[in-house]
Design a protein around this motif. Sequence first.
Motif, PDB file in Angstrom:
ATOM      1  N   ASP A 428      34.332  24.882  46.854  1.00 19.71           N
ATOM      2  CA  ASP A 428      33.978  23.465  46.909  1.00 19.71           C
ATOM      3  C   ASP A 428      35.106  22.662  46.276  1.00 19.71           C
ATOM      4  O   ASP A 428      35.830  23.161  45.419  1.00 19.71           O
ATOM      5  N   ASN A 429      35.232  21.443  46.734  1.00 22.15           N
ATOM      6  CA  ASN A 429      36.237  20.562  46.151  1.00 22.15           C
ATOM      7  C   ASN A 429      35.737  19.130  46.257  1.00 22.15           C
ATOM      8  O   ASN A 429      35.174  18.740  47.278  1.00 22.15           O
ATOM      9  N   SER A 430      35.935  18.397  45.203  1.00 17.71           N
ATOM     10  CA  SER A 430      35.548  16.985  45.200  1.00 17.71           C
ATOM     11  C   SER A 430      36.578  16.236  44.377  1.00 17.71           C
ATOM     12  O   SER A 430      36.716  16.483  43.180  1.00 17.71           O
ATOM     13  N   SER A 564      31.932  15.868  48.227  1.00 16.48           N
ATOM     14  CA  SER A 564      31.935  17.316  48.055  1.00 16.48           C
ATOM     15  C   SER A 564      32.245  18.001  49.389  1.00 16.48           C
ATOM     16  O   SER A 564      31.626  17.708  50.414  1.00 16.48           O
ATOM     17  N   THR A 565      33.183  18.950  49.365  1.00 16.96           N
ATOM     18  CA  THR A 565      33.500  19.675  50.599  1.00 16.96           C
ATOM     19  C   THR A 565      32.388  20.653  50.962  1.00 16.96           C
ATOM     20  O   THR A 565      32.251  21.024  52.133  1.00 16.96           O
ATOM     21  N   ASN A 602      41.034  21.535  51.732  1.00 21.37           N
ATOM     22  CA  ASN A 602      40.493  22.491  50.765  1.00 21.37           C
ATOM     23  C   ASN A 602      40.520  23.910  51.325  1.00 21.37           C
ATOM     24  O   ASN A 602      40.952  24.844  50.646  1.00 21.37           O
ATOM     25  N   VAL A 606      42.873  26.627  49.708  1.00 20.02           N
ATOM     26  CA  VAL A 606      42.205  27.738  49.029  1.00 20.02           C
ATOM     27  C   VAL A 606      42.538  29.058  49.701  1.00 20.02           C
ATOM     28  O   VAL A 606      42.949  30.028  49.050  1.00 20.02           O
ATOM     29  N   SER A 660      38.523  25.832  44.241  1.00 20.95           N
ATOM     30  CA  SER A 660      38.983  24.608  44.896  1.00 20.95           C
ATOM     31  C   SER A 660      40.497  24.622  44.946  1.00 20.95           C
ATOM     32  O   SER A 660      41.142  25.628  44.612  1.00 20.95           O
TER      33      SER A 660
END
Length: 780
Positions: A428-430, A564-565, A602, A606, A660
């Motif tokens: 996840d990435n934000s 959020s991804t 992302n 990643v 992330s």
Amino acid sequence: MLRKYVEFIVRFRVAVIILIALITVFIGSRIKDLRVEVDPDKNLPQSHPYVVAQNQIDKIFGGRNLVVIGVIPKDGDIFQTNVLEKIMRITQRINEIPGAIKTNTFSIAARKAKDIKGTEEGMVVRRLMESVPQTKEGLEELRKKIYSNPLFINSIISKDGKAAQIIADFNFNKELKGYPDIEKRIKEIVSHEEDSTVRIHLNGSSIALSWLSAYSQKMGKLFLLAIIVIAVVLFMIFGTFQGMFLPLLTAIISVLWGLGIMGLLHVPMDPFNATTPILILAIAAGHSVQILKRYYEEYAILGDNKLSVIESTSRIGIVMITAGLIAAAAFLSLITFETMSIRNFGIFTAIGILNTIVIEMTFIPALRAVWRPPKNRETKEGFFIAPLNKTLHTLGHLITNGQSKTILTSAIIITAIVAGGGYLLEIDNSLKSNFRESTRLIEDDKIMNAHLGGTNSLNLFVEGGKPDDMKRPDVLKAIEGLQVYLEKEFPDVGKTLSFVDFIKKMNQAMNNDDPAFNTVPDSQDLIAQYLFVYSMSGDPGDFDSYVDYNYQKANLLTFCKTDSTAFTDKIIAAVDRYAADNFPDDISVTPAGFLAMADALNHVMVHGKIRNILQIIGIVFGIGSIVLGSPLGGFFIILPLLISVVFNFGVMGYAGVALSIPTSMISAMAVGIGADYSIYYIYRLREEMGNHNNLFQAITKTMMTSGKAINFIAISIALGYLMLPLSGFGMHIKLGTLVALAMIVSSLTAITVLPALIAIFKPKFALKPIMFNQKISSSL
């Protein structure tokens, strides 16, 4: 060969110092050409379907660099003359900014915001607010116009009327060179309008990326702080000014050269690589500590400054060159990646490592040779070394007295327990989650998300096979169904906008404004007629944000309350399922927009970083196997790296830290640094085998020399990186703490698991002695 080279450097020490100083001045002067570039799109492969769709959207509709501006009265609702005048002025001034896409500006006062009404002749289209109402009756009429069209609710006005929103979009040009320029121009406009009657809030992708750029600019101060901390650690280790100064000098020159070369080659820095100077600083200081520690050992034996310089550099120089070249080769291998950020990370780090080798093999021995030799008290270790000596002595005693299997078993059990956290790890990435809750960006984000549809945009690119496909009822109904589905099934989807919303409103207008007819007509000919009637009083650019000129491609805008991804993954998967089940076979739906770009970035970063880790480990293993003449030797070198990676992922899983973009970079950094520990340890062990011809004696001696230096390096790097969390930026907090963890784990593995394995299995590559002959020229 190496000894003769070092003797040459010492003999011509003054010339070497002058030459390196001139090179440093020249390369350092090119730092002014270095720039920090915040452009996430450049990190994406252009073949990625989201990127392909976004590039088409850019050409047809725009929408890449959105800004959302919230206007919230402190008392009452927005239907006040002074509040509406502010919205009008902000809207007009935004359109005056060079680079503003006027057809994409959307607000109550925007030209494209239209009131569609039915008449006896058909329909009439007028601007929603041609001028600001000055009477109570005029304000009430405007209220009715707005709330009669669902298109406006949660997009440019809240349901309760207490908040309004202005949506703007920009293209970069000579005046708007980046996101900070966009934010600056917007702030200049709204600063004249915010007063005791209204609060104005800024958000959107452009504002968030501008904040990211601002935090990246802070790395200079954190770099200076890291220098100070490492300096304090070095002084505590060596207890002398020389012991502090020389490693720092190596590190600083290496960074200056690295930054200068990047500027010279016009290779930009980006937010993901902005911490790399601290990485180079730590690596360079670490190598320098190894040589300086050896210098003090040799000086204690020889008592002659120049001879000690030659002896220490000759003996450990080959180890440093080997370790440095392995690490540099590993990082340079990253140029094979399509992702620019990973390529730049590899290039910059490799350059920094090579710089360190050059400086440590030229400038530092020359400077050390002209510097006064240390006094007796200066050859003594710093005041906090005694506890470390005791710990290392005890550890060496355990390994050489039958406890190697216990140490190895304990390490396996601990590693296995920590590895369990890897099963809890999520991707996840934000971007916004990296900012503190107290920042204006997040405060504005929360307020705007609470009142309106959302500050984060996801575009869905709907593409037909031929012109006029976007006039087909089956296609329009599928788009309408998708809008309803997203708003119903995903609470974080606050609003969707599409060309369909206009068609439905036209159908209602043409049927006596009966809300029951706010639907898509069943006839394509009827839809075409509506569009023709609309064009008689509407503006040609009213639909430019939603459908192309040939009605073959459409843009469905989705506003969301999170970036959020993980959320984006879910919504994209839902869109794919819905499109497969409900859209005609000749119509495609592809995600794009800020959220899709962030999601793609992302996944690319990643997955790229994981491949990056495996690639670096593979190269370290391959070169290590060749250098030590044994694949088992290569495995022993990478073992601390593997364990540190397991610890990083395991701790992240247990701590709830998602995998992330920034956290995936950490293990790559740790892998690149950690190989040095094993190489230095093994080489020193082989040297001590030549001195003692007894494995246990060699292990004990190595533990108190190279093992001690490994601890020095790990502590310096860990404390240097622990300065990053002081920025308060989430990316820096994770990076600083996890790199520090990786350094501690790598160094502990190198002085526990590695010697324990050697003591148990007695591999030939580790027992092969290195012999040195002291033949030193007297003409120095």
